[in-house]
Motif scaffolding. Sequence first.
Motif, mmCIF file in Angstrom:
data_model
loop_
_atom_site.group_PDB
_atom_site.id
_atom_site.type_symbol
_atom_site.label_atom_id
_atom_site.label_comp_id
_atom_site.label_asym_id
_atom_site.label_seq_id
_atom_site.Cartn_x
_atom_site.Cartn_y
_atom_site.Cartn_z
ATOM 1 N N MET A 1 0.823 -1.216 0.000
ATOM 2 C CA MET A 1 0.000 0.000 0.000
ATOM 3 C C MET A 1 0.853 1.261 0.000
ATOM 4 S SD MET A 1 -3.025 -1.056 2.659
ATOM 5 C CE MET A 1 -4.316 -2.214 2.171
ATOM 6 N N VAL A 2 1.888 1.278 0.826
ATOM 7 C CA VAL A 2 2.752 2.455 0.878
ATOM 8 C C VAL A 2 3.542 2.595 -0.416
ATOM 9 C CG1 VAL A 2 4.767 3.465 2.042
ATOM 10 C CG2 VAL A 2 2.906 2.482 3.387
ATOM 11 N N GLY A 3 3.948 1.467 -0.978
ATOM 12 C CA GLY A 3 4.733 1.508 -2.204
ATOM 13 C C GLY A 3 3.982 2.071 -3.389
ATOM 14 N N GLU A 4 2.643 1.957 -3.374
ATOM 15 C CA GLU A 4 1.856 2.372 -4.529
ATOM 16 C C GLU A 4 0.980 3.594 -4.268
ATOM 17 O OE1 GLU A 4 -0.405 -0.985 -5.738
ATOM 18 O OE2 GLU A 4 1.345 -2.244 -6.187
ATOM 19 N N ARG A 5 0.900 4.030 -3.027
ATOM 20 C CA ARG A 5 -0.062 5.092 -2.726
ATOM 21 C C ARG A 5 0.360 6.421 -3.353
ATOM 22 N NH1 ARG A 5 -1.504 7.236 2.580
ATOM 23 N NH2 ARG A 5 -1.969 9.020 1.247
ATOM 24 N N PRO A 6 -0.618 7.263 -3.675
ATOM 25 C CA PRO A 6 -0.297 8.616 -4.166
ATOM 26 C C PRO A 6 0.092 9.516 -2.999
ATOM 27 C CG PRO A 6 -2.667 8.341 -4.019
ATOM 28 C CD PRO A 6 -2.067 7.001 -3.681
ATOM 29 N N ASP B 1 -8.250 -3.448 8.709
ATOM 30 C CA ASP B 1 -8.478 -2.355 7.764
ATOM 31 C C ASP B 1 -7.516 -1.187 7.999
ATOM 32 O OD1 ASP B 1 -9.694 -1.873 10.240
ATOM 33 O OD2 ASP B 1 -11.190 -0.531 9.378
ATOM 34 N N GLN B 2 -6.820 -1.205 9.125
ATOM 35 C CA GLN B 2 -5.987 -0.048 9.459
ATOM 36 C C GLN B 2 -4.606 -0.070 8.801
ATOM 37 O OE1 GLN B 2 -7.288 2.593 10.801
ATOM 38 N NE2 GLN B 2 -9.208 1.436 10.922
ATOM 39 N N HIS B 3 -4.301 -1.097 8.014
ATOM 40 C CA HIS B 3 -3.075 -1.018 7.215
ATOM 41 C C HIS B 3 -3.183 0.132 6.215
ATOM 42 C CE1 HIS B 3 -2.675 -5.286 8.539
ATOM 43 N NE2 HIS B 3 -1.445 -4.870 8.735
ATOM 44 N N ARG B 4 -4.386 0.410 5.781
ATOM 45 C CA ARG B 4 -4.590 1.545 4.875
ATOM 46 C C ARG B 4 -5.112 2.763 5.627
ATOM 47 N NH1 ARG B 4 -9.956 1.660 2.612
ATOM 48 N NH2 ARG B 4 -9.077 2.395 0.649
ATOM 49 N N GLY B 5 -5.267 2.633 6.951
ATOM 50 C CA GLY B 5 -5.765 3.716 7.767
ATOM 51 C C GLY B 5 -4.756 4.155 8.805
ATOM 52 N N TRP B 6 -5.046 3.860 10.062
ATOM 53 C CA TRP B 6 -4.290 4.419 11.172
ATOM 54 C C TRP B 6 -2.829 3.967 11.207
ATOM 55 C CZ3 TRP B 6 -3.169 2.574 16.502
ATOM 56 C CH2 TRP B 6 -2.734 3.613 17.337
ATOM 57 N N PHE B 7 -2.580 2.682 10.914
ATOM 58 C CA PHE B 7 -1.190 2.222 10.898
ATOM 59 C C PHE B 7 -0.377 3.042 9.888
ATOM 60 C CE2 PHE B 7 -2.833 -2.322 11.948
ATOM 61 C CZ PHE B 7 -2.959 -1.974 13.286
ATOM 62 N N GLN B 8 -0.998 3.320 8.741
ATOM 63 C CA GLN B 8 -0.278 4.009 7.676
ATOM 64 C C GLN B 8 -0.162 5.504 7.947
ATOM 65 O OE1 GLN B 8 -0.629 4.491 2.841
ATOM 66 N NE2 GLN B 8 -1.519 2.692 3.788
ATOM 67 N N SER B 9 -1.236 6.135 8.423
ATOM 68 C CA SER B 9 -1.148 7.567 8.704
ATOM 69 C C SER B 9 -0.176 7.822 9.847
ATOM 70 C CB SER B 9 -2.535 8.139 9.036
ATOM 71 O OG SER B 9 -3.080 7.551 10.203
ATOM 72 N N SER B 10 -0.156 6.941 10.818
ATOM 73 C CA SER B 10 0.805 7.079 11.923
ATOM 74 C C SER B 10 2.227 6.909 11.424
ATOM 75 C CB SER B 10 0.500 6.042 13.010
ATOM 76 O OG SER B 10 -0.794 6.195 13.537
#
Length: 933
Positions: free
Chosen positions: A440-445, A555-564
């Motif tokens: 997700m991080v590798g491909e996110r805008p 679901d937080q791999h694309r949410g809180w884990f990632q924003s944090s």
Amino acid sequence: MQAGLAVREPKMLEQWEAEGLYAKIDAATASRPDYWFVDGPPYANGDIHIGHAVNKVLKDMIVKAARLDGFHAPFTPGWDCHGLPIELQVEKKFGKVGDKLNAAEFRAECRKYANEQIARQRVDFKRLGVLADWEKPYLTMQPKFEAEQLRVLSRIVANGHVTRGFKPVHWCLDCGSSLAEAEVEYQDKTSFAIDVGFTSTDSAALAAVFGTSGDASIRFLIWTTTPWTIPANKATSVNPELDYVLVEMGEYGRVIVAEGLLEACAKRYGVVSPNVLGRVKGAALERQTYTHPFDAEGAAKPILCGDHVTLDAGTGLVHTAPAHGVDDYNIGIANGIPVESPLMGTGVYVVGTPVVGGLYVRKVDEPVINALREAGALIHVTKFDHSYPHCWRHKTPLIFRATPQWFMSMDGNGLRQQALVAIGKTEWIPGWGEDRIRGMVGERPDWCISRQRTWGVPMAILVDKRNQTLHPDSAALLKRVADAVEADGLEAWFGSSVGDWISADAEHYEKCPDTLDVWFDSGSVHQCSFVSVHPDKLDADGLAPQADMYLEGSDQHRGWFQSSLLTSVAMRSRAPYKAVLTHGFTVDEKGNKMSKSLGNVVAPQTVTKTLGADVLRLWVSASDYSGEIAISDNLLKRIADAYRRIRNTVRYLLSNLHGFDPARHVVAPDQLLSIDRWALSELLRTQDEIKAAYAAKQFHQVYQLLHNYCAVDLGSLYLDVLKDRLYTLQEASPARRSAQTVLLHIAEAMTRWIAPILSFTADEIWKLLPGDRAQSVFIQIWYPVPVASSNPVAGDDWASLLAAREAVKKELETLRAAGTIGSALDADVAIYADGAAFDALSTLGDELRFWFITSGASAQPLSLKPATASVAKLENGQTIWIAATATTADKCGRCWHRRPDVGSHAAHPALCGRCIENITGMGDGAGEVRLHV
């Protein structure tokens, strides 16, 4: 025995609060090494559901287990308080900003509503037995939190990660705002799929590129499922490495498609034999031009080359509208194509736009299709089912729309690569979490961090009116705003003017009207919550330590884990966490999602009112959280049965410790009976396994080990064997005190084992255990189980004895089924064996009968085996022969053993010899002597 948890637990909870239990636990463990757990904040809107309960109980178990490991583990709960859902609730009552309330009044009502929701949720979380600092939670709407969030933004700005851009973002027409990646969910949608022909501006020259001639028009064929974007077309993209063909396509004339999709296109158009006139690589088409069918002036639009074009579907040529797609935007920027769109934020096209002017975007597909058909540009149209982004709140389709927004750039200053490195340094539980978030991080805008809302932390920056760039002193200005917000709240910014912050060039700057994305709020918790609660634990730079654990749903791999992750890496170049644990979602026992319409919703409030919180907590521990977590009334009833097994095991321990004073009666390990020494070694082995399961956060293994220990090791074995010694020997006899000593050790250890899971029950047990003890079980570390230096019965002998006991039980069950005996005490047993099996059985001597719980038992050489003996192959590979018969001896009225000496004492005609010995020796230290069992 039935526990009555639903009635007893609320009273215990009242006592915990009255005595300030959490504060006492925190103070008592404050000198220990710190274990930092960060609570991901639930949103302050609505009652908690079963997913909330799973989440909070798992967190509570982790923190309580950390204290067992010897850590100081504070648990500060938090709530996410800003954002659209609360705005919508306030709008239901007061209308939009400006209707009845001005912006400041509206924010005040939002704050009031959030506080009401927090109060409701807090009651339910407490009822679950979650011990936390409920009186001093962190709230993302606290001025101190909001101020620190602006300081986080200041650090990120100073590190060069914040940019302004006119980029396409997910836009919700119902929210009237851009959405973060985590606010987007994908649902099936039926769209119009259209094939459109864009006519070349110079067909003769284009034919020559394909090595053919003729000036008949040639069309570039595109395929799209978003007809509403056709008015914003600025270019068409091809893949430079793919082969493209010029084809005579029947009634559609000369067209260009990717060769790899020619057959599919021809079939779609109903063309039987397309005639290929020429073939070139996509690179040869670059900068060819065409006209748009809606453009009356016939302006030329270019063919561009891009790697994003594939042969997955369509024609191999991609209609490109830079204002409405990330790939479109990127290739447009790379080629100097303007990012323009006639679509406004309201979803209405600018009046005067050909075909769609003044129309709402969700109503224009058919007008666009009809206009294309009238212009002769429509090649094909059909309905197409596909996965499409929707708003997670409104469940409505989103649009991609370019708007001026503020972004955290993923690549401008190396944020993406730094984040990927940080992911690799983090422990992910389960392990698949790493691949999930890495992808997700590798491909996110780029992360769009600005929102067009009223209720939120302001994007407190000044923007140059002339070029829309940040004020050069933005990092320092943000810190100044933060100080003001901490002192006076958000209105210190919202109610200010540019001149309040700068004097030089004030006329050239304007305040940014946006708020920060709420995911930036919660993503800053690693710093902001810590500053609010533990300001004395910050490092020299004012930064919080790295958290030991984050825990949320998958679901937080694309949410809180990632924003944090992104906020932490952007401000201090490391992840905010050392480890991340992911749990699945709750479903019913058939695997269906919880739904009111299906009637399968299990509310935690209902469970606590009927079965009790500890049963709910035990269900959480028994579930393998790495996948979907099933719950139903039937499953909870089975868990309630398991709870009673554990509870009644402890009741047995406590009942047999009545009158036992640890200060006077504890027997040293090397003076215990053989079976008691063995039981202690088994207790230590089990504790080591439970400690390892807790350390690995495998709570379902803790449950299995605990349940198995109660049901098998204790219930079916040790406690079963122990009953005779506890009930028939003198109260103060060495053998009985030996048994009580081990029961105390077991109770001490088990109370600690269950404390993270069955918190109410553990607290209840703790107060009933004999001896002086600390105030709470929740400040304890693992019990130091004492172990004897030796055992008269060797370890291998216990394996033989255990295996022989199971074989004898089966033989006795055969006699019982035949009606030969009633209970095992109606039988005498002789075991015939040789070698290690005979040696082990012989070690117990006359006490072998207490091991088998028969009235008589003996070990005999194999050479004496009668023909009637039954052979038994033991689990450890040994073989024995068993001769079990019904005894004819009379039954002792006290111990219920059938012994030949019953009635031999005139004063006690109903008792056996050993019971007489225990009675007559009472008080003088005499009585029955036991060595092994």
